[in-house]
Design a protein around this motif. Structure first.
Motif, PDB file in Angstrom:
ATOM      1  N   GLY B  25       0.946  -1.351  -0.070  1.00  0.00           N
ATOM      2  CA  GLY B  25       0.202   0.217   0.201  1.00  0.00           C
ATOM      3  C   GLY B  25       0.638   1.283  -0.217  1.00  0.00           C
ATOM      4  O   GLY B  25       0.743   2.196   0.217  1.00  0.00           O
ATOM      5  N   THR B  26       1.702   1.242   0.097  1.00  0.00           N
ATOM      6  CA  THR B  26       3.107   2.328   0.159  1.00  0.00           C
ATOM      7  C   THR B  26       3.667   2.047  -1.436  1.00  0.00           C
ATOM      8  O   THR B  26       4.316   1.431  -1.951  1.00  0.00           O
ATOM      9  N   GLN B 436       1.847  12.902   6.505  1.00  0.00           N
ATOM     10  CA  GLN B 436       2.145  11.444   6.171  1.00  0.00           C
ATOM     11  C   GLN B 436       1.013  10.171   6.780  1.00  0.00           C
ATOM     12  O   GLN B 436       1.917   9.945   7.450  1.00  0.00           O
ATOM     13  N   ASP B 469       2.574   9.109  -1.359  1.00  0.00           N
ATOM     14  CA  ASP B 469       1.076   8.103  -1.190  1.00  0.00           C
ATOM     15  C   ASP B 469       1.105   7.114  -0.023  1.00  0.00           C
ATOM     16  O   ASP B 469       1.176   6.018  -0.221  1.00  0.00           O
ATOM     17  N   PRO B 471      -0.038   5.979   2.309  1.00  0.00           N
ATOM     18  CA  PRO B 471      -1.638   5.867   2.875  1.00  0.00           C
ATOM     19  C   PRO B 471      -2.200   5.819   4.875  1.00  0.00           C
ATOM     20  O   PRO B 471      -0.763   5.915   5.343  1.00  0.00           O
ATOM     21  N   LYS B 472      -3.277   6.145   4.984  1.00  0.00           N
ATOM     22  CA  LYS B 472      -3.599   7.009   6.722  1.00  0.00           C
ATOM     23  C   LYS B 472      -3.236   5.935   6.865  1.00  0.00           C
ATOM     24  O   LYS B 472      -3.866   4.787   6.481  1.00  0.00           O
ATOM     25  N   ALA B 474      -0.867   4.194   8.173  1.00  0.00           N
ATOM     26  CA  ALA B 474       0.150   2.701   8.068  1.00  0.00           C
ATOM     27  C   ALA B 474       1.624   3.628   8.680  1.00  0.00           C
ATOM     28  O   ALA B 474       1.854   2.225   9.682  1.00  0.00           O
ATOM     29  N   HIS B 499     -10.536  11.451   2.131  1.00  0.00           N
ATOM     30  CA  HIS B 499      -8.567  11.867   1.754  1.00  0.00           C
ATOM     31  C   HIS B 499      -8.068  11.370   3.475  1.00  0.00           C
ATOM     32  O   HIS B 499      -8.451  11.266   4.317  1.00  0.00           O
TER      33      HIS B 499
END
Lengths: 473, 499
Positions: B25-26, B436, B469, B471-472, B474, B499
């Motif tokens: 995801g990252t 981030q 990017d 992820p929230k 993470a 978001h």
């Protein structure tokens, strides 16, 4: 101290302690005195509209305005009024009455017939002369025609006055239609204010519960809500009153239905000079006054020949029992105008003529005065309407929208929003009143300033005027 | 000195595998990951770059000093030790590398030219627009298009020349707050100089023998309240020991700006907007540091009339100086909260030994939010929404007079319902690199005079600051994995903004 007294004191002390202990033991633990606050937050118990001034609400007219499919229209009301308003019929009968007078005044005098017995018993006879005579008055100087012309002219006056009465009725129907329409709109706006007052109370209670308002504020909010409920009732009363008055002007009992229409007008601004010229030249009151002046001139002519004697000619055939002969009789009579040459009445007619000249002037001045007053009302209302439409209401609406946005963004407190909406709605009520004032003035100005549609229709004869009765002349 | 390989560091190293698993995801990948052993080593570099660890070199610093660990919450063995609470524990940067770069988040530095032996700056007093929060652009006054003004940064011993241009419609002067300068250069309106009239310029020039935290500001009171202030940082000729890796500046201000208004009322006795370096939480940019670094935070309270008790979560800091001068080490005091008065500056130093996202804020309740309003109306009513009112401005919805069950409790509501954050607002909040990987709900808790200190292991620091990017949640979850109790962790519900 006496031992018994001491034991009683100790006993009562023990009872007191026990009594004190009982509620303490039975008391439920609560962090705060909730009952008191809850009471504050729920009183008065019922704040619905029906509880305002209970038992006094006017329920004579009811309709469900929101779901009504039938509505009244202005044209429908005018048609009904034309048929049913009694004063319009009265005015028509005023014309009929004058025409009847004209008919009567021009009728030629009937001949007289007489049986004559003279000197009955003379010389033992039945009489010197017994016979029948026929007598006829010959009217001179065209008096009958003049009288007929006079009342025909009065009929014309009555026609103008009938037109004026139609204006009175139609103007009043229009005005009361718009009044009822305005009352409808104001009732809707007062209900908006009522919702705002309810919100104000709800908000005050919320603030009270958060420590941001106190009991004083709660009492005030309760009071304000009641006052606003009364304003709604007042608006209901007003709409009923206006509708009943409208119904009276129409001349028949009408079922209460919502009125359709728009208080706004598409007409251009009325120019004072133009309308003043129109009113002074075309007003039925002016036209009636001028007609009346012509009638007064005819009256002078009529009275100027009144002194000319009519000729009364009589003749017949009879039997002269004394001479035992059949003989005839002939008489010609006429009044000698030595003392009464109708000079007083003639002067009165002349005075009436001059008076009527002044009446025309007075009517013009009166119309000018009424027009000045009405135009002032009209212009003020038109200025208000224009400015309210262009600036005041859009600005207040925007203020409300902006305050809502501020609240949405968590930057403005809700009471500010309520204040903005209240302000906007109050000004909308003012706007409605000004629309009504403009419409009313517009109707009156365009309708030759005539109103009073339920006053008796006036006749062609002014007070104190010379009028011959029972046989008009 | 060879760095010790503590169990925790081993854990950090092994944790990299878990971090690598985030790659789905990252953008984190094996190639991009940094060995924590390497990450702990300071790297010489340009003054504007944060130190980057290089584990292949010998580190001049240790993990532990007299029982104090730079990598875990600790106090040390002896309050009288130089290293108690990390007091003199050095950062990864050496004194030879010079002072750490001064960073005032969200503010620019004022450039200069060398001319006639002086650093010559040009400062333009003017009105400016400043975005306190996304979409909330406020009209204030500042310098060179910025409020607060750009940072003047010099070194002890420099001679400075500042040419001030007045583009305001009224006179101004600039006072150089705290400097022991010749009286003619003091900038006191009418006392020491004639006002700088609109459209005119004025030259200030003086030698700087001080070091420390200074600032410049207009010497017209209302102009001060309207935002006319800026940092004036003087680095010491001799770099302070122990050296720090990070040198942050946070400038606190208050304003009173009505709803649906952008102009501050500098006459007000009340203050409803709070900014740090010209931004309000959650728009304030977090301070991101690496695990184990020595951090200095300079804090200036330039509020018109409000003092601020400043509190840092998760760490104990040393108060190493106030605006007068650096405090001798013997007088340093450890604090969790320090009261900073109007026009005062304070300097905090600490070892960032506790990974996580930590609040750093004024502890005055009303300063932890903006433009507070009474929590009444549709916002707290069941089934009610202000949007229903906005759909028809000529008719308003009826109000339900019945109370919700909450009203059984006197004092309800106490929780602020919070402003509605639009998608655009949230997008701006999340657009900064520094946030981030934080929990999805973090913007709900950071308002007004609040910012964040993010203490990240090297690899996570790299993810946040050098990749896109993330992820929230993470990064936070990874910290929980490594340093917390993951079995009890509950993820934040995603906010509805996407978001």
């Amino acid at each position: 101290m006496d031992a018994s007294i001491l034991s009683k004191l100790l006993g009562s002390l023990a009872i007191s302690i026990a009594l004190l202990a009982i509620p303490v033991q039975g008391q439920q633990l609560a962090p705060t005195a909730q009952q008191t606050i809850e009471k504050m937050l729920t009183e008065p118990q019922d704040i619905g509209l029906d509880t305002a001034a209970p038992g006094t609400r006017w329920n004579g007219l009811t309709t469900n305005q929101g779901n009504a499919t039938e509505v009244h229209t202005l044209n429908g009301m005018l048609e009904l009024a034309a048929r049913s308003n009694p004063t319009i019929l009265q005015a028509q009968y005023q014309i009929t009455g004058q025409l009847a007078k004209a008919q009567q005044a021009g009728l030629y005098p009937n001949p007289m017939i007489a049986y004559i017995a003279e000197n009955i018993g003379v010389e033992g006879t039945a009489g010197e002369w017994q016979g029948a005579e026929l007598e006829q008055r010959f009217v001179t100087a065209g008096k009958l025609q003049l009288s007929r012309d006079k009342y025909l002219q009065r009929a014309k006056v009555a026609e103008h006055l009938a037109v004026a009465q139609q204006f009175r009725v139609c103007n009043d129907v229009r005005i009361h239609y718009f009044k009822t329409l305005a009352a409808q709109q104001i009732l809707d706006l007062q209900k908006e204010l009522l919702k705002t007052a309810e919100d104000d109370l709800a908000t005050t209670r919320e603030m009270f519960n958060a420590g941001q308002a106190n009991q004083v504020d709660l009492h005030r909010a309760n009071s304000e809500l009641r006052r606003q409920q009364l304003s709604v009732l007042q608006a209901e009363n007003r709409i009923r009153r206006e509708f009943l008055q409208l119904s009276s002007l129409v001349g028949m009992e009408l079922a209460f239905l919502p009125l359709s229409g728009d208080l706004r007008t598409a007409s251009d601004l009325i120019d004072y000079d133009t309308v003043a010229q129109r009113v002074l030249s075309q007003s039925p009151e002016i036209l009636a006054a001028h007609s009346k002046l012509r009638e007064d001139q005819i009256t002078i002519n009529r009275e100027s020949v009144e002194w000319v004697p009519d000729v009364i000619v009589g003749g017949g055939v009879g039997r002269n029992f004394e001479a035992n002969d059949t003989t005839g009789a002939l008489s010609v009579r006429m009044e000698l105008p030595i003392y009464d040459r109708n000079q007083g009445t003639y002067r009165q007619a002349q005075a009436d003529y001059v008076r009527q000249q002044k009446e025309i002037l007075r009517t013009e001045m009166d119309l000018k005065m009424r027009l000045a007053m009405q135009y002032e009302t009209y212009l003020t209302a038109a200025q208000h309407v224009l400015t309210y439409e262009e600036m005041v209401l859009p600005q207040l609406k925007q203020a409300y929208a902006t305050s809502l946005q501020g609240y949405k963004e968590d930057r403005l407190a809700w009471p500010h929003v309520l204040h903005s909406y209240r302000d906007y709605t109050l000004r909308r009520i003012e706007y409605t009143e000004q629309l009504l004032a403009r419409r009313t003035s517009e109707v009156l100005i365009n309708g030759f300033l005539l109103h009073g549609g339920l006053n008796p229709a006036p006749g062609a004869t002014p007070p104190g005027h010379l009028d011959a009765t029972p046989n008009p002349r | 000195m060879e760095r010790e390989t503590s169990p925790r560091r081993q854990f950090i190293k092994s944790g990299m595998l878990a971090a690598a698993s985030l790659a789905a995801g990252t953008t984190l990948s094996a190639q991009e990951s940094v060995d924590p052993e390497e990450a702990a080593t300071p790297q010489a570099g340009p003054i504007t770059s944060p130190p980057v660890s290089d584990g292949t070199k010998k580190s001049p610093v240790r993990d532990e000093y007299d029982g104090f660990s730079r990598f875990k919450p600790s106090r040390g063995n002896d309050p009288d030790s130089d290293y108690y609470l990390g007091k003199l524990v050095p950062g990864f940067r050496t004194t030879e590398e010079g002072p750490a770069p001064f960073i005032a988040p969200d503010l620019e530095k004022l450039p200069y030219v060398m001319k006639d032996g002086a650093k010559q700056f040009e400062l333009v007093a003017q009105n400016v627009r400043r975005e306190f929060l996304p979409g909330y652009e406020m009209d204030v006054w500042g310098y060179n298009g910025s409020m607060p003004g750009p940072t003047i940064e010099v070194t002890q011993g420099d001679r400075v020349r500042i040419i001030v241009h007045n583009e305001l419609p009224e006179p101004t002067t600039v006072h150089w707050h705290g400097f022991e300068l010749p009286v003619q250069q003091d900038g006191s309106m009418t006392l020491t100089q004639n006002p700088i009239m609109p459209g005119k310029s004025y030259v200030y020039e003086f030698d700087i023998h001080e070091e420390g935290t200074f600032f410049y500001h207009s010497h017209v009171a209302m102009q001060e309240a309207f935002g006319m202030v800026g940092w004036f940082i003087v680095h010491p000729k001799k770099v302070f020991d122990p050296p720090v890796d990070r040198d942050f500046g946070l400038l606190f201000q208050n304003f009173h700006i009505k709803a649906n208004q952008t102009i501050s009322n500098s006459w007000s006795m009340d203050w409803n907007w709070h900014t740090i370096n010209g931004r309000s939480g959650p728009f304030t940019t977090p301070l991101v540091v690496k695990h184990g670094e020595r951090v200095r935070i300079r804090l200036l309270d330039f509020s018109p009339m409000q003092h601020h008790p400043i509190h840092l979560h998760g760490h104990t800091f040393w108060l190493t100086g106030r605006e007068g001068a650096r405090t001798p080490k013997s007088a340093w005091i450890p604090r969790n909260t320090e009261l900073v008065g109007v026009a005062q500056a304070a300097e905090f130093e600490f070892i960032a030994n506790n990974p996580g996202d930590w609040m750093f804020h004024c502890h005055m309740v009303h300063h932890m939010m903006n433009h507070m309003v009474e929590q009444v109306g549709p916002r707290i009513r069941e089934g009610s929404n202000v949007d229903a009112y906005m759909t028809n401005l000529d008719q308003r919805p009826p109000v339900d007079m019945k109370h919700s069950e909450g009203f059984a409790t006197p004092g309800y509501p106490q929780g602020m319902q919070g402003m509605q954050m639009s998608e655009k607002f949230m997008k701006a909040i999340w657009s900064r690199r520094e946030v981030q990987g934080m929990r999805a709900t973090w913007p709900k808790s950071v308002h007004g005079l609040m910012t964040l200190l993010r203490v990240l292991p090297d690899d996570l620091y790299q993810q946040v600051m050098e990749t896109d990017d993330v992820p929230k949640g993470a990064i936070f979850e990874e910290i929980v994995q490594r340093f917390g109790t993951p079995e009890t962790y509950q993820k934040a519900p995603l906010m509805k903004m996407g978001h």
